[in-house]
Every structure is written in C-alpha cells, then in structure tokens.
Design an enzyme around this catalytic site. Sequence first.
Site, short mmCIF file in Angstrom:
data_model
loop_
_atom_site.label_atom_id
_atom_site.label_comp_id
_atom_site.label_asym_id
_atom_site.label_seq_id
_atom_site.Cartn_x
_atom_site.Cartn_y
_atom_site.Cartn_z
N GLU A 17 -12.77 -0.30 -0.24
CA GLU A 17 -11.74 -0.21 -1.27
C GLU A 17 -11.78 -1.41 -2.20
OE1 GLU A 17 -8.23 2.26 1.00
OE2 GLU A 17 -8.16 0.08 1.05
N CYS B 115 0.81 -1.22 0.00
CA CYS B 115 0.00 0.00 0.00
C CYS B 115 0.84 1.28 0.00
CB CYS B 115 -0.97 0.00 1.18
SG CYS B 115 -2.21 -1.31 1.06
N HIS C 129 -11.45 10.13 -9.81
CA HIS C 129 -10.29 10.20 -10.70
C HIS C 129 -9.27 11.24 -10.23
CE1 HIS C 129 -12.86 7.70 -13.17
NE2 HIS C 129 -11.76 7.29 -13.76
#
Length: 117
Positions: free
Chosen positions: A107, A25, A69
């Site tokens: 997620e 991560c 985005h």
Amino acid sequence: MFRIRKEFHFSASHRLEHLPPDHQCARLHGHNYVVVVELSAETLNTDGFVRDYHDLADLKTYIDGQFDHRHLNDVLEVPSTAEHMARHFFDWCRARWPETSAVLVSETPKTWAEYRP
C-alpha cells in the site's frame, strides 16, 4: 527451485470500516498499490521458463478492469486489507497458473503483505 516475479500497479480507495472511527484507516483514503505475483517450479518448461511472463498479462487485465480507480469496499467481500488482497490475488492466480507460490501487496513504499501457503 526457480522463481519468477512480475509486478503490477493500480490506484484505489477504501475504508476499513471495522476499525474504530478514530483510526486513520477507518476514514476514506486511497493508495497506489503494487501487486507482485511469484511463480515457482523445480524444472523449467521446454522454452526454459517457469512460465512466460506474457502469460501473466491476464492479471493486468483483471486488475485494470476490477480494481484500478475503484472503491475496494465495493469490490471485495472481505475487509480490503493488504493481507486479504494478497490472498485474493493469490487464489485468482493459482486458479490460472498452478506455479503460483506467493503474492505480495504493497500500500506504501515501506509496507508489504504477503500470502504464501
């Protein structure tokens, strides 16, 4: 207690820079996020709602304009963990809709973080 929920989606990248460099991560990666806002009330309003789902359109506008985005490290002042994001969206929603009782952030299809005071 009456509860309603509405789901929102966005895609974004991030890095958890505070993690060791060998942690997956810590590398640049992205997710297709799901945000669920929950509102609760002991009684319904005169229209028979906790709140009209249409009222929640402002959250979609906020998410689309600020998060979709985007690179979350540039958007959030705290590490962009799902836990911090759940708290961020909770605070944003509660400021507009006092019935806000929880926010969940996913997620991946198998992971969820929730903020519920």
